[in-house]
Design an enzyme around this catalytic site. Structure first.
Site, PDB file in Angstrom:
ATOM      1  N   SER A  63      28.385  -6.145 143.519  1.00 35.17           N
ATOM      2  CA  SER A  63      28.896  -7.477 143.184  1.00 35.17           C
ATOM      3  C   SER A  63      28.939  -8.425 144.375  1.00 35.17           C
ATOM      4  O   SER A  63      29.876  -9.219 144.501  1.00 35.17           O
ATOM      5  CB  SER A  63      30.272  -7.371 142.500  1.00 35.17           C
ATOM      6  OG  SER A  63      30.150  -6.659 141.276  1.00 35.17           O
ATOM      7  N   GLY A 123      27.783  -4.204 139.490  1.00 35.65           N
ATOM      8  CA  GLY A 123      27.624  -4.924 138.229  1.00 35.65           C
ATOM      9  C   GLY A 123      28.919  -5.185 137.493  1.00 35.65           C
ATOM     10  O   GLY A 123      28.917  -5.564 136.327  1.00 35.65           O
ATOM     11  N   GLU A 148      22.614   4.429 139.809  1.00 35.99           N
ATOM     12  CA  GLU A 148      22.073   4.447 138.435  1.00 35.99           C
ATOM     13  C   GLU A 148      21.018   5.547 138.280  1.00 35.99           C
ATOM     14  O   GLU A 148      20.871   6.130 137.207  1.00 35.99           O
ATOM     15  CB  GLU A 148      21.522   3.053 138.089  1.00 35.99           C
ATOM     16  CG  GLU A 148      22.665   2.069 137.863  1.00 35.99           C
ATOM     17  CD  GLU A 148      22.360   0.619 138.235  1.00 35.99           C
ATOM     18  OE1 GLU A 148      21.175   0.272 138.385  1.00 35.99           O
ATOM     19  OE2 GLU A 148      23.324  -0.149 138.391  1.00 35.99           O
ATOM     20  N   GLY A 172      22.325  -6.898 143.496  1.00 32.55           N
ATOM     21  CA  GLY A 172      21.736  -6.698 142.172  1.00 32.55           C
ATOM     22  C   GLY A 172      21.687  -8.014 141.415  1.00 32.55           C
ATOM     23  O   GLY A 172      20.794  -8.844 141.603  1.00 32.55           O
ATOM     24  N   GLY A 173      22.682  -8.246 140.547  1.00 32.36           N
ATOM     25  CA  GLY A 173      22.699  -9.401 139.649  1.00 32.36           C
ATOM     26  C   GLY A 173      22.366 -10.725 140.317  1.00 32.36           C
ATOM     27  O   GLY A 173      21.556 -11.508 139.802  1.00 32.36           O
ATOM     28  N   LYS A 217      16.334  -4.341 139.558  1.00 31.91           N
ATOM     29  CA  LYS A 217      16.585  -3.361 138.483  1.00 31.91           C
ATOM     30  C   LYS A 217      15.579  -3.544 137.343  1.00 31.91           C
ATOM     31  O   LYS A 217      14.440  -3.934 137.588  1.00 31.91           O
ATOM     32  CB  LYS A 217      18.040  -3.454 138.000  1.00 31.91           C
ATOM     33  CG  LYS A 217      19.014  -3.328 139.180  1.00 31.91           C
ATOM     34  CD  LYS A 217      20.427  -3.053 138.765  1.00 31.91           C
ATOM     35  CE  LYS A 217      21.317  -2.973 139.995  1.00 31.91           C
ATOM     36  NZ  LYS A 217      22.684  -2.629 139.700  1.00 31.91           N
ATOM     37  N   GLU A 255      27.384   1.580 148.398  1.00 27.19           N
ATOM     38  CA  GLU A 255      27.636   0.877 147.141  1.00 27.19           C
ATOM     39  C   GLU A 255      28.681   1.660 146.346  1.00 27.19           C
ATOM     40  O   GLU A 255      28.347   2.637 145.667  1.00 27.19           O
ATOM     41  CB  GLU A 255      26.351   0.786 146.313  1.00 27.19           C
ATOM     42  CG  GLU A 255      25.232   0.046 146.993  1.00 27.19           C
ATOM     43  CD  GLU A 255      24.244  -0.529 145.976  1.00 27.19           C
ATOM     44  OE1 GLU A 255      24.012  -1.735 146.020  1.00 27.19           O
ATOM     45  OE2 GLU A 255      23.733   0.234 145.134  1.00 27.19           O
ATOM     46  N   HIS A 296      19.946   5.462 144.243  1.00 28.18           N
ATOM     47  CA  HIS A 296      20.851   4.467 143.667  1.00 28.18           C
ATOM     48  C   HIS A 296      21.755   5.171 142.655  1.00 28.18           C
ATOM     49  O   HIS A 296      21.315   6.086 141.951  1.00 28.18           O
ATOM     50  CB  HIS A 296      20.053   3.342 142.992  1.00 28.18           C
ATOM     51  CG  HIS A 296      20.915   2.194 142.603  1.00 28.18           C
ATOM     52  ND1 HIS A 296      21.675   2.209 141.452  1.00 28.18           N
ATOM     53  CD2 HIS A 296      21.176   1.013 143.220  1.00 28.18           C
ATOM     54  CE1 HIS A 296      22.368   1.083 141.387  1.00 28.18           C
ATOM     55  NE2 HIS A 296      22.079   0.340 142.444  1.00 28.18           N
ATOM     56  N   ASN A 338      17.845  -6.036 144.570  1.00 28.76           N
ATOM     57  CA  ASN A 338      17.456  -4.953 143.656  1.00 28.76           C
ATOM     58  C   ASN A 338      17.389  -5.567 142.257  1.00 28.76           C
ATOM     59  O   ASN A 338      18.413  -5.816 141.632  1.00 28.76           O
ATOM     60  CB  ASN A 338      18.527  -3.851 143.731  1.00 28.76           C
ATOM     61  CG  ASN A 338      18.288  -2.745 142.731  1.00 28.76           C
ATOM     62  OD1 ASN A 338      17.246  -2.699 142.073  1.00 28.76           O
ATOM     63  ND2 ASN A 338      19.256  -1.839 142.616  1.00 28.76           N
TER      64      ASN A 338
HETATM   65  P1  PGA Z   1      25.277  -5.770 141.661  1.00 24.53           P
HETATM   66  O1  PGA Z   1      24.315  -4.487 141.935  1.00 24.53           O
HETATM   67  O2  PGA Z   1      25.081  -6.700 142.831  1.00 24.53           O
HETATM   68  O3  PGA Z   1      24.803  -6.343 140.378  1.00 24.53           O
HETATM   69  O4  PGA Z   1      26.672  -5.237 141.610  1.00 24.53           O
HETATM   70  C1  PGA Z   1      24.144  -3.956 143.217  1.00 24.53           C
HETATM   71  C2  PGA Z   1      23.242  -2.761 143.161  1.00 24.53           C
HETATM   72  O5  PGA Z   1      23.355  -1.973 142.219  1.00 24.53           O
HETATM   73  O6  PGA Z   1      22.392  -2.572 144.053  1.00 24.53           O
END
Ligand code: PGA
Length: 253
Positions: A215, A177, A103, A236-237, A14, A171, A101, A12
């Site tokens: 994470s 994050g 967010e 994500g990251g 983002k 999640e 998600h 992802n």
């Molecule tokens: P992250 O994000 O791996 O940066 O924690 C995961 C996500 O929001 O899908």
């Protein structure tokens, strides 16, 4: 539980990057997979760039890496300024759409009902919905994480969901994050709860993929990916760097 599917490693991206960096990341994934084709045997891959990067990424994506969007509109077409329809996503050859998600829920007030309606639109167009669920830190501290996730599943996953058209992503909001990962015991407990819930809720709930997200990094991937009922990762990251993303897939044994 039948274990017929490969793990799915989904990135992802983002709201990051430029047209050039997004296309470059797709190229780098292709180069990495060419050097290590065994990863394609072990895993299915998907990347979900921002809408305006989808086409450029599509053009560079290697075989074996599917394309996904990070959201879709609630309506089929018309006067919905700023929205992107499922037809538009099909047009750029998307396979997946992330829905609900945390967010989107937090910053755009997205509800479980809207997620279910969007998922139903995805099914009409043969797009696979990646439906996200997860509790906040306060909800976990109060011990009501199963209640919260159970309710999200009941409301956000439509009755027409199948193992082919839907993937669930657990999640925990507090792990996204933040560098904090849920412990393997917590992941195991929650994924087995989700599995039980899906089996009761849907005919194909026993076969539906359940991803873990929050994470996920190369150094915790092996433990997470070998946990029971974890069928892949939503990253994500660490999905913004080809070598890290592929290193997570290397954790799939
Ligand atoms: P992250 O994000 O791996 O940066 O924690 C995961 C996500 O929001 O899908």
């Amino acid at each position: 539980m039948t274990k017929t599917r490969k793990k799915l490693i989904a990135g992802n991206w983002k709201m990051n990057g430029t047209l050039a960096s997004a296309a470059g990341l797709a190229v780098a994934l292709g180069e990495g997979l060419e050097k290590e084709p065994a990863l394609l045997e072990a895993c299915d891959f998907a990347v979900c760039p921002p809408f305006v990067h989808l086409l450029a990424v599509r053009q560079q994506l290697p075989v074996g890496v599917a394309l996904g969007a990070q959201d879709c509109a609630l309506n089929r077409e018309g006067a919905y300024t700023g929205d992107i329809s499922v037809n538009m996503l099909v047009d750029v050859e998307c396979d997946y759409v992330i829905l609900g998600h945390s967010e989107r829920r937090q910053y755009h007030g997205e509800t479980d009902g809207q997620v279910a309606a969007k998922a139903a639109l995805c099914y009409e167009k043969n797009l696979t919905a990646i439906i996200c669920v997860g509790e906040t830190e306060v909800q976990r501290a109060e011990g009501c994480q199963e209640e919260v996730v159970g309710e999200q599943l009941a409301r956000a996953v439509p009755p027409t969901a199948t193992a082919g058209n839907t993937v669930i992503a657990y999640e925990p909001v507090w792990a996204i994050g933040t560098g904090k990962t849920a412990s393997p015991e917590d992941v195991k407990a929650m994924h087995s709860f989700i599995r039980r819930h899906l089996k009761e809720q849907l005919a194909e709930g026993g076969n539906m993929r359940i991803l873990y997200g929050g994470s996920v990094k190369p150094d915790n991937a092996e433990v997470l990916m070998s946990t029971e009922n974890v069928d892949g990762a939503l990253v994500g990251g660490a999905s913004l760097k080809a070598d890290q993303f592929l290193a997570i897939a290397r954790g799939v044994k």
